[in-house]
Design a protein around this motif. Structure first.
Motif, mmCIF file in Angstrom:
data_model
loop_
_atom_site.group_PDB
_atom_site.id
_atom_site.type_symbol
_atom_site.label_atom_id
_atom_site.label_comp_id
_atom_site.label_asym_id
_atom_site.label_seq_id
_atom_site.Cartn_x
_atom_site.Cartn_y
_atom_site.Cartn_z
ATOM 1 N N ALA A 4 -2.748 -22.178 0.583
ATOM 2 C CA ALA A 4 -1.817 -21.308 1.292
ATOM 3 C C ALA A 4 -2.244 -21.229 2.758
ATOM 4 O O ALA A 4 -3.054 -20.390 3.132
ATOM 5 N N PRO A 5 -1.721 -22.119 3.611
ATOM 6 C CA PRO A 5 -2.146 -22.132 5.009
ATOM 7 C C PRO A 5 -1.861 -20.823 5.755
ATOM 8 O O PRO A 5 -2.634 -20.403 6.588
ATOM 9 N N LEU A 6 -0.746 -20.174 5.428
ATOM 10 C CA LEU A 6 -0.394 -18.921 6.102
ATOM 11 C C LEU A 6 0.134 -17.936 5.075
ATOM 12 O O LEU A 6 1.082 -18.230 4.351
ATOM 13 N N VAL A 7 -0.516 -16.773 5.005
ATOM 14 C CA VAL A 7 -0.065 -15.695 4.136
ATOM 15 C C VAL A 7 0.310 -14.521 5.035
ATOM 16 O O VAL A 7 -0.506 -14.041 5.823
ATOM 17 N N VAL A 8 1.563 -14.101 4.930
ATOM 18 C CA VAL A 8 2.074 -12.976 5.702
ATOM 19 C C VAL A 8 2.240 -11.804 4.744
ATOM 20 O O VAL A 8 2.927 -11.920 3.728
ATOM 21 N N VAL A 9 1.618 -10.672 5.064
ATOM 22 C CA VAL A 9 1.724 -9.480 4.232
ATOM 23 C C VAL A 9 2.539 -8.440 4.995
ATOM 24 O O VAL A 9 2.100 -7.930 6.025
ATOM 25 N N HIS A 10 3.748 -8.162 4.488
ATOM 26 C CA HIS A 10 4.618 -7.149 5.094
ATOM 27 C C HIS A 10 4.211 -5.776 4.561
ATOM 28 O O HIS A 10 4.194 -5.556 3.350
ATOM 29 N N LEU A 11 3.896 -4.870 5.475
ATOM 30 C CA LEU A 11 3.376 -3.557 5.088
ATOM 31 C C LEU A 11 4.178 -2.397 5.690
ATOM 32 O O LEU A 11 3.710 -1.258 5.688
ATOM 33 N N ALA A 12 5.372 -2.648 6.176
ATOM 34 C CA ALA A 12 6.163 -1.616 6.853
ATOM 35 C C ALA A 12 6.568 -0.476 5.926
ATOM 36 O O ALA A 12 6.733 0.659 6.369
ATOM 37 N N GLU A 13 6.711 -0.768 4.640
ATOM 38 C CA GLU A 13 7.200 0.233 3.692
ATOM 39 C C GLU A 13 6.095 0.928 2.903
ATOM 40 O O GLU A 13 6.371 1.599 1.913
ATOM 41 N N VAL A 14 4.847 0.783 3.342
ATOM 42 C CA VAL A 14 3.731 1.425 2.646
ATOM 43 C C VAL A 14 3.631 2.877 3.121
ATOM 44 O O VAL A 14 3.559 3.158 4.317
ATOM 45 N N THR A 15 3.630 3.809 2.150
ATOM 46 C CA THR A 15 3.610 5.247 2.475
ATOM 47 C C THR A 15 2.237 5.881 2.285
ATOM 48 O O THR A 15 1.981 6.973 2.799
ATOM 49 N N PHE A 16 1.357 5.242 1.534
ATOM 50 C CA PHE A 16 -0.020 5.688 1.370
ATOM 51 C C PHE A 16 -0.864 4.445 1.224
ATOM 52 O O PHE A 16 -0.477 3.499 0.536
ATOM 53 N N PHE A 17 -2.054 4.452 1.857
ATOM 54 C CA PHE A 17 -2.904 3.279 1.826
ATOM 55 C C PHE A 17 -4.351 3.733 1.739
ATOM 56 O O PHE A 17 -4.902 4.284 2.693
ATOM 57 N N GLY A 18 -4.961 3.510 0.581
ATOM 58 C CA GLY A 18 -6.333 3.921 0.368
ATOM 59 C C GLY A 18 -7.333 2.829 0.688
ATOM 60 O O GLY A 18 -6.983 1.698 1.032
ATOM 61 N N ALA A 19 -8.593 3.171 0.547
ATOM 62 C CA ALA A 19 -9.683 2.243 0.851
ATOM 63 C C ALA A 19 -9.628 0.986 -0.005
ATOM 64 O O ALA A 19 -10.001 -0.100 0.443
#
Length: 129
Positions: free
Chosen positions: A40-55
């Protein structure tokens, strides 16, 4: 939490929405590890809709970034929500990620994304121009 994964040529896009916490971060970690485990040369992670993000979410992203680098790939975060940016900033991991506000329609820009500037508003916007 809601996850989706799409592969278009050399670009794998993972979209994340909702709450990423202790009870479900392992699902994100497993998905990213599986994606990083294949070519996987490029992995894009879309995170605009994340409402809580823990450790544990942070750990999943850091581990995936490391695995991809070891295999010659890149991990790019696209439009991380304010919550995600805050957690990455507090943990000191924000400067190590490539962050974009959008990708061109074909999903790949010819120029490499640049890392976020420490302590600044350093979001990189990739455009076709």
């Amino acid at each position: 939490m809601w996850l989706s994964c799409e592969v278009h040529g050399d670009v794998t896009t993972v979209s994340v929405a909702g709450e990423v916490d202790l009870s479900n971060a392992h699902l994100l970690a497993e998905l990213l590890e599986n994606v990083a485990g294949v070519r996987a040369p490029l992995v894009v992670v879309h995170l605009a809709e994340v409402t809580f993000f823990g450790a544990h979410g942070t750990e999943a992203l850091v581990r995936a970034r490391r695995l991809l680098r070891e295999r010659g790939g890149r991990l790019v975060l696209c439009r991380p929500s304010r919550v995600v940016r805050r957690v990455l900033d507090v943990t000191g991991t924000l400067p190590g990620f490539e962050i974009v506000t959008r990708l061109p329609p074909d999903g790949v820009d010819q120029r490499p994304a640049r890392p976020v500037a420490p302590g600044g508003a350093g979001v990189v916007e990739l455009s076709g121009s």
